[in-house]
Design an enzyme around this catalytic site. Structure first.
Site, PDB file in Angstrom:
ATOM      1  N   PHE A  11       0.830  -1.221   0.000  1.00 30.41           N
ATOM      2  CA  PHE A  11       0.000   0.000   0.000  1.00 30.41           C
ATOM      3  C   PHE A  11       0.866   1.274   0.000  1.00 30.41           C
ATOM      4  CE2 PHE A  11      -2.185   2.745   3.414  1.00 30.41           C
ATOM      5  CZ  PHE A  11      -2.770   3.590   2.480  1.00 30.41           C
ATOM      6  N   GLU A  83       5.273  -7.342   7.501  1.00 34.59           N
ATOM      7  CA  GLU A  83       3.944  -7.874   7.783  1.00 34.59           C
ATOM      8  C   GLU A  83       3.281  -6.791   8.623  1.00 34.59           C
ATOM      9  OE1 GLU A  83       2.367 -10.510   6.774  1.00 34.59           O
ATOM     10  OE2 GLU A  83       4.027 -11.358   5.641  1.00 34.59           O
ATOM     11  N   THR A 124       6.049   2.753  12.955  1.00 34.00           N
ATOM     12  CA  THR A 124       4.650   3.075  13.241  1.00 34.00           C
ATOM     13  C   THR A 124       4.488   3.648  14.646  1.00 34.00           C
ATOM     14  OG1 THR A 124       2.553   1.972  13.774  1.00 34.00           O
ATOM     15  CG2 THR A 124       4.475   0.590  13.782  1.00 34.00           C
ATOM     16  N   ASP A 125       3.435   4.439  14.840  1.00 35.62           N
ATOM     17  CA  ASP A 125       3.157   4.970  16.186  1.00 35.62           C
ATOM     18  C   ASP A 125       2.747   3.854  17.155  1.00 35.62           C
ATOM     19  OD1 ASP A 125       0.623   4.439  15.142  1.00 35.62           O
ATOM     20  OD2 ASP A 125      -0.192   6.442  15.550  1.00 35.62           O
ATOM     21  N   GLU A 126       2.417   2.657  16.609  1.00 32.22           N
ATOM     22  CA  GLU A 126       1.948   1.579  17.477  1.00 32.22           C
ATOM     23  C   GLU A 126       3.041   1.077  18.419  1.00 32.22           C
ATOM     24  OE1 GLU A 126      -0.716  -1.249  15.672  1.00 32.22           O
ATOM     25  OE2 GLU A 126      -1.180   0.131  14.062  1.00 32.22           O
ATOM     26  N   TYR A 149       2.415  -7.494  16.327  1.00 31.59           N
ATOM     27  CA  TYR A 149       2.870  -6.620  15.222  1.00 31.59           C
ATOM     28  C   TYR A 149       3.695  -5.463  15.770  1.00 31.59           C
ATOM     29  CZ  TYR A 149       2.559  -2.614  12.019  1.00 31.59           C
ATOM     30  OH  TYR A 149       2.860  -1.507  11.256  1.00 31.59           O
ATOM     31  N   LYS A 153       7.730  -4.456  15.255  1.00 31.70           N
ATOM     32  CA  LYS A 153       8.196  -3.166  14.707  1.00 31.70           C
ATOM     33  C   LYS A 153       9.099  -2.451  15.721  1.00 31.70           C
ATOM     34  CE  LYS A 153       7.191  -1.408  11.300  1.00 31.70           C
ATOM     35  NZ  LYS A 153       7.801  -1.488   9.947  1.00 31.70           N
ATOM     36  N   ARG A 272     -11.027  -6.993  19.489  1.00 34.97           N
ATOM     37  CA  ARG A 272      -9.671  -7.514  19.265  1.00 34.97           C
ATOM     38  C   ARG A 272      -8.995  -7.669  20.626  1.00 34.97           C
ATOM     39  NH1 ARG A 272      -6.083  -3.429  15.848  1.00 34.97           N
ATOM     40  NH2 ARG A 272      -6.921  -4.552  14.055  1.00 34.97           N
TER      41      ARG A 272
END
Ligand code: NAD
Ligand code: TYD
Length: 335
Positions: A11, A83, A124-126, A149, A153, A272
């Protein structure tokens, strides 16, 4: 500028390659992508024969392939291969560890051996974990990843930081909030909502739907990556965000309104596990140091995105057949 981009068939990668080739005539791009379920050469079909673009199918964990591409002497590496879906990482985290951790390590080793002078790790901010109602993530916020995930990261970020510290490696980390726009795989929230709404199918909202994300139009993220490539300081972390917080339920309602579908399609489903409540980014360092800011208003970007999916229903039908059907069935049948 010669760029080695990994994950360019995904993406953000495909949006980034298109942005760079449209903006500059002196950029050459090699795209290394494994073509997992999320990688799709249709995303770059219009650029296939562009004289400044080369595609290489391969795995960032494969040392021989990576070594060969690094020894060609790229001016910079932009690592977007990963991923990326939280729900899949909860189901099975193995490929996340392999690609996001070991793959990044493989790239770092080859980049170091070949004296690459710029390495952008797209994160990522995650990695920061979850916020309550107030506050923002800054670059100094401690890493507290919650999903497999996010943990993979964060691990990659720590490896990049360790290489910067130990080897004076020219790594830069960017941490961006949730992206949306054309070419996003419809397992992710926004295109999943659009795809289901266009077919009059129910929209699965996890938990109470009051979870908050900060949304940024993908092309604005790509512009930020370009600024980092040109002006970012080695060893630094840059947060990238839209200053654009939305509750999931409100986005879903908005999509239904825009597609003239009834709110009765909203379906609250099982949450989730470990779901992060809120992400919000303080991107003031990027505003200040890179002169970057988001340019696309949310309403405008959402309109462009919805139109793109409606006009590219063949793309959507293709990517939602096969593997996606099994995934959707698995993920949503027992929720
Ligand atoms: P995506 O899942 O759409 O695309 C990932 C791409 O990486 C695919 O083309 C896939 O084939 C490729 N890939 C996967 N494993 C590979 C491997 N081992 N070797 C080579 N290629 C491989 O992901 P995306 O949403 O475009 O995200 C790109 C990057 O941006 C990721 O690192 C992600 O963590 C980060 N990011 C994404 C978002 C978001 O909202 N999508 C936000 C912040 C950061
Ligand atoms: P997602 O696109 O998976 O991104 P992330 O979890 O990495 O932020 O999900 C965005 C938000 O939407 C998140 O709070 C989970 C929620 N969500 C749903 O409510 N329903 C869905 O079907 C999906 C895929 C996500």
């Amino acid at each position: 500028m010669k760029l080695l981009v990994t994950g360019g068939a995904g993406f953000i990668g495909s949006n980034f390659i298109r942005f760079m080739l449209e903006t500059y005539s002196d950029v050459w791009i090699v795209n290394l992508d494994k073509l997992t379920y999320a990688g799709n050469l249709d995303n770059l079909r219009d650029l296939e024969t562009h004289p400044h673009y080369t595609f290489v199918r391969g795995d960032i964990c494969d040392r021989a392939t990576v070594e060969k591409l690094m020894s060609a002497g790229p001016d910079a590496v932009v690592n977007l291969a990963a991923e990326t879906h939280v729900d899949r990482s909860i189901e099975d985290a193995r490929s996340f560890i392999e690609t996001n951790v070991l793959g990044t390590h493989c790239l770092l080793e080859a980049a170091r051996a070949n004296k690459v002078t710029r390495f952008i790790q797209v994160s990522t901010d995650e990695v920061y974990g979850s916020l309550s109602e107030t506050g923002f993530f800054t670059e100094e916020t401690p890493l507290r990843p919650n999903s497999p995930y996010a943990a993979s990261k964060a691990s990659a970020d720590l490896l990049v930081k360790a290489y910067v510290h130990t080897f004076a490696f020219p790594g830069i980390i960017t941490r961006c909030s949730n992206n949306f726009g054309p070419y996003q795989f419809p397992e992710k929230f926004l295109p999943l909502m659009i795809n289901n709404a266009r077919q009059g199918k129910t929209l699965p909202i996890y938990g109470d739907g009051l979870y908050i994300r900060d949304w940024l139009f993908a092309r604005d993220h790509c512009r930020a990556l370009d600024c980092v490539l040109r002006q970012g300081r080695a060893g630094e972390v840059y947060n990238i965000g839209g200053n654009n917080e939305w509750r999931n339920i409100d986005i879903a309602k908005r999509i239904l309104r825009l597609l003239r579908q009834p709110e009765s399609l909203l379906t609250f489903v099982k949450d989730r596990p470990g779901h992060d409540r809120r992400y919000a980014i303080d991107a003031s360092k990027s505003f200040r140091e890179l002169g970057w800011k988001p340019e696309t208003r949310f309403e405008e970007g959402l309109g462009v995105t919805i139109r793109w999916y409606l006009e590219n229903d063949a793309w959507l039908d293709k990517v939602t057949s096969g593997e996606y059907r099994n995934y959707y069935e698995r993920m949503y049948s027992n929720r």
